[in-house]
Design an enzyme around this catalytic site. Structure first.
Site, mmCIF file in Angstrom:
data_model
loop_
_atom_site.group_PDB
_atom_site.id
_atom_site.type_symbol
_atom_site.label_atom_id
_atom_site.label_comp_id
_atom_site.label_asym_id
_atom_site.label_seq_id
_atom_site.Cartn_x
_atom_site.Cartn_y
_atom_site.Cartn_z
ATOM 1 N N ASP A 168 42.448 44.056 46.487
ATOM 2 C CA ASP A 168 43.467 44.274 47.514
ATOM 3 C C ASP A 168 44.216 45.557 47.171
ATOM 4 O OD1 ASP A 168 42.580 41.696 48.081
ATOM 5 O OD2 ASP A 168 44.560 40.983 48.690
ATOM 6 N N LYS B 145 44.715 44.291 55.670
ATOM 7 C CA LYS B 145 45.739 43.317 55.293
ATOM 8 C C LYS B 145 47.101 43.863 55.663
ATOM 9 C CE LYS B 145 47.484 41.242 50.948
ATOM 10 N NZ LYS B 145 47.202 41.028 49.512
ATOM 11 N N LYS C 143 43.789 40.041 57.138
ATOM 12 C CA LYS C 143 44.567 39.153 56.273
ATOM 13 C C LYS C 143 46.053 39.401 56.446
ATOM 14 C CE LYS C 143 45.588 38.120 51.424
ATOM 15 N NZ LYS C 143 45.278 38.406 50.008
#
Lengths: 479, 310
Positions: B146, B210, B246
């Site tokens: 991430d 995300k 996400k």
């Protein structure tokens, strides 16, 4: 497995429909003379909801007499601030009983509970709140130092937004000191009759509001009644023209809010996803039973295919079915007569060579239903580009330049609403300046507010409703 | 469509349709009114559990804390084996090995470990530091990275830098780890920026986009998630490649999670409703989902002591 939304039905327990309703005259429910009645049904199921009194011209006489007496003896003598208090009280009761009104409206009209709950009923209450505030400030409305009411107002309203149209009519009429005889539409009388109970609950003096039910003949008796000072009508252009003829040469004032064939103009730089939402709300809000619907899509030719692809994808997600389900987006057509009219006009689109598209969707077997439909390849010469369909049917046309968009948008006998979609502020202003429509939305559609005047150009009507301009419809100025 | 030069990036982003803030907010608000009951609620709760990236990103994280959430990830409700395991564990770089080892030991071999990387959460470090951060996480068993974008570069108009950095981290991940690109939408502020950054990340090779680090508010608001879901839908139409989304930060209740699933269902479409294409970054959410699950099963709410802490 996919994400199927389980039924989420709004309970009808909050609504107590009586076996029969009388006419609301002089503060009481009374049977029609001769006891004539008609039935009202739930258009989503075709089940009979109840029986309603059918007012003849002698009942209209009684209602007008009650309104006249209430006007001269009570309402015109009451201090304006006191009138305002009654309106505030009605607004609060509408909010308190909002759920009951929403469910009843959905049952009688066929529109989804999401719309009655989130739009119709809250807006109806807000019209009473807004006008309650005006009641003692009319000398500041720009109509001279002491504008006067007309007296007795006859009001005839349509079936597409029954309680909301009632509030558009009754709230300004009462705030400005008039008394009212109102006729709801034949297919949707129930929320108006429940509103009559609210008038009782609010201790509104008898005769200030009279609600009589019936069909076109009842409406005609109101329009032609010699002791009515002003007519306010919302409905079709054909009936509106009839009213204009009927009152020509009389002392009666009139406001008419009639049909439309709103152009929704999509420029190439529009925010496409939000535009698609705007197209959807423009034509599928309230099953397209909206006089200001964006029923003519004018899309710039170079983005036509992209817009149509996105639009079809989005239309496929529309949830059609039981209007009492909280997840329903598109409800029932209000009547078999309206369904027949939609069918007739849409079929003309096929015959005249436009290309029809509807998503694969299952319609309920009972009740009146029409799938969300778009016609592409439509030109100005098609009937579906000219006539008001008043259903979930969109006609898609294209344009090449802003000038062509304006020419096509204005090339109609109507002039009620229009929409403009572009990221460019200057283009919004230029387009709005050249459109001949009473209501123009930019980067949104079908948004309403009691402070904003609403009404049409050309055959879409006379006068404005709502806002400061709407007060003028119920006042005689002394400039 | 993009060859990496500043001009190609700029001209590609110019082809994107703008976002109208008011309209996007209205659409998100309308979708929030969907009423999800009974069987559909129960389906949504299990789907949401399987999409959670169970997260702990605190300075106070310890091996004990990380082991505890690993156990929770494998068996969210020890009294009910029908509860699915979560989508992944999300930790800081130095906890990756501990998490991987413990997950394997606890029967969670198929639960990936995601590591926040590239000088998370600010991203204010040299590319070399970001490289080491990422390599190190992968070497210790992270299957998902991430990363954060350089918001300073994005806001100053240096899109080339943002793009090349994502591309570089992607090259490190290639074949070894999935890349999630954190836009930190709370710092990008406008929905136009969110849409642009989404496309920039996808073009540069993101497997997931995300919303947030969880360290900046606002985080995963409904309009932001809506715009990102529209972006992956449009990207799929353009390229045939499905990119995941996400949301992370601020999703704490079952209601919040179900609203996210409705957004997915009616925006990107039902094909995105699986943990390969949608994850929810959260820590407190799991217990609320478990409590609502028990309520549906038993007909009444259990006390908070009937769901395990961690």
């Amino acid at each position: 497995m996919t994400f199927e939304y389980a039924p989420a039905l709004e309970s009808t327990a909050v609504v107590k429909i009586k076996p029969e309703y009388g006419l609301f005259i002089n503060g009481k429910f009374v049977p029609a003379k001769g006891g004539k009645t008609f039935t009202t049904i739930n258009p989503a199921t075709e089940e009979t909801l109840t029986k309603v009194a059918f007012a003849s011209s002698s009942d209209v006489d009684k209602a007008v007499a009650a309104a006249r007496a209430a006007y001269s003896k009570v309402w015109s003598k009451m201090p304006a601030a006191e009138r305002g208090k009654y309106l505030f009280r009605i607004a609060r009761i509408l909010q308190e009983r909002a759920r009951e009104f929403a469910v009843l409206e959905t049952m009688d009209n066929g529109k989804p509970i999401r719309e009655t709950r989130d739009i119709d009923i809250p807006l109806a209450a807000s019209h009473f709140f807004y006008h309650a505030g005006w009641a003692d400030k009319l000398e500041h409305a720009g109509m001279g130092s002491s504008p006067k009411p007309h007296g007795v107002v006859g009001q005839v309203i349509p079936w597409n937004f029954p309680l909301l149209m009632l509030s558009w009519k009754i709230a300004p009429a009462l705030a400005t000191g008039n008394t009212v005889v109102l006729k709801p539409a034949e297919t949707t009388p129930l929320t108006a009759l429940l509103f009559a109970e609210v008038c009782q609950q609010a201790d509104l003096p008898p005769g200030v509001v009279n609600i009589i039910t019936g069909d076109g003949s009842t409406g005609s008796a109101i329009v032609n009644h010699p002791d009515i000072d002003k007519i306010a009508f919302t409905g079709s252009t054909a009936v509106g023209k009839g009213i204009a003829r009927a009152i020509a040469g009389t002392k009666k004032a009139a406001t008419l809010e009639l049909g439309g064939k709103g152009a929704n103009i999509i420029y190439e730089d529009a925010p496409l996803d939000e535009t698609v939402e705007g197209i959807i709300s423009g034509i599928f809000f309230n099953q397209g039973h909206v006089c200001c619907a964006g029923s003519r899509l004018l899309v710039q030719e170079n983005i036509h295919d992209e817009v149509i692809e996105k639009l079809k994808r989005r239309i496929s997600m529309i949830r059609i079915g039981n209007p009492l389900d909280k997840n329903t987006d598109l409800g029932a057509i209000n009547s078999s007569a309206q369904l027949a009219r939609i069918n007739e006009l849409a079929n003309s689109g096929d015959l005249e060579g436009a290309e029809r598209w509807s998503p694969a969707c299952e319609l309920p077997t009972k009740g009146f239903w029409y799938p969300p439909t778009i016609f592409t390849g439509v030109t100005q010469a098609h009937r579906i580009a000219q006539e008001e369909i008043f259903g979930p049917v969109l006609s898609v046309l294209t344009f090449r330049t802003p000038q062509e968009a304006i020419e096509k948008a204005n090339n109609t006998p109507f002039g009620l609403s229009a929409g403009i979609w572009t990221d460019k502020g200057s283009r919004i202003l230029w387009t709005a300046k050249h459109l001949k429509a009473g209501v123009i939305w930019a980067n949104t559609f079908n948004k309403f507010d009691p402070a904003s005047p609403f009404g049409g150009y050309k055959e879409s009507g006379w006068g404005r409703e709502g806002g400061r301009h709407g007060l003028a419809a119920y006042l005689k100025g002394n400039h | 469509m993009i060859d990496g030069t500043a001009n190609s990036i700029k001209s590609f982003l110019k082809t994107l349709s703008p976002v109208d803030q008011v309209g996007a907010e209205a659409r998100a608000a309308m979708l929030a009114t969907r009423s999800i009951k009974t069987s559909s609620k129960s389906w949504a709760i299990d789907m949401a559990i399987s999409m959670i990236d169970l997260t702990t990103l605190e300075g106070a994280d310890t091996a004990g804390k990380v082991k505890a959430i690993c156990n929770k990830a494998v068996r969210p409700d020890p009294s009910d084996p029908t509860v699915p395991h979560v989508g992944a564990i999300c930790v800081y770089n130095d906890m990756v090995k501990i998490a991987r080892t413990h997950l394997d030991a606890a029967g969670g071999r198929d639960i990936p470990v995601a590591a926040v990387s590239t000088a998370f959460p600010s991203g204010r470090a040299s590319l070399e530091v970001k490289r080491v951060d990422t390599e190190d996480a992968i070497a210790h068993g992270a299957a998902e990275i991430d990363m954060v974008i350089d918001r300073g570069a994005f806001l100053s108009g240096d899109l080339e830098k943002v793009y090349s950095e994502i591309q570089y981290i992607k090259s490190l991940c290639e074949g070894r780890a999935h890349l999630k690109v954190i836009l930190e939408t709370g710092e990008l502020v406008t929905l136009d920026n969110v849409r642009k950054a989404s496309f920039l990340a996808m073009a540069a090779g993101a497997d997931f986009i995300k919303t947030s680090t969880g360290k900046v508010a606002p985080a995963a608001t409904a309009p932001v998630v809506l715009v990102m879901l529209e972006a992956v839908r449009d990207w799929y139409a353009m390229t045939g490649v499905k990119i995941g989304v996400k949301p992370a930060g601020g999703i704490r209740t079952t209601k919040d999670a179900i609203k996210q699933l409705v957004l997915v269902n009616e925006t990107a479409g039902p094909e995105w409703l699986n943990p390969q294409l949608f994850r929810i970054g959260a820590s407190a959410l799991l217990n609320d989902l478990l409590m609502q699950r028990m309520k549906l099963r038993d007909g009444h709410y259990a006390g908070p002591n009937y769901v395990t802490l961690d």
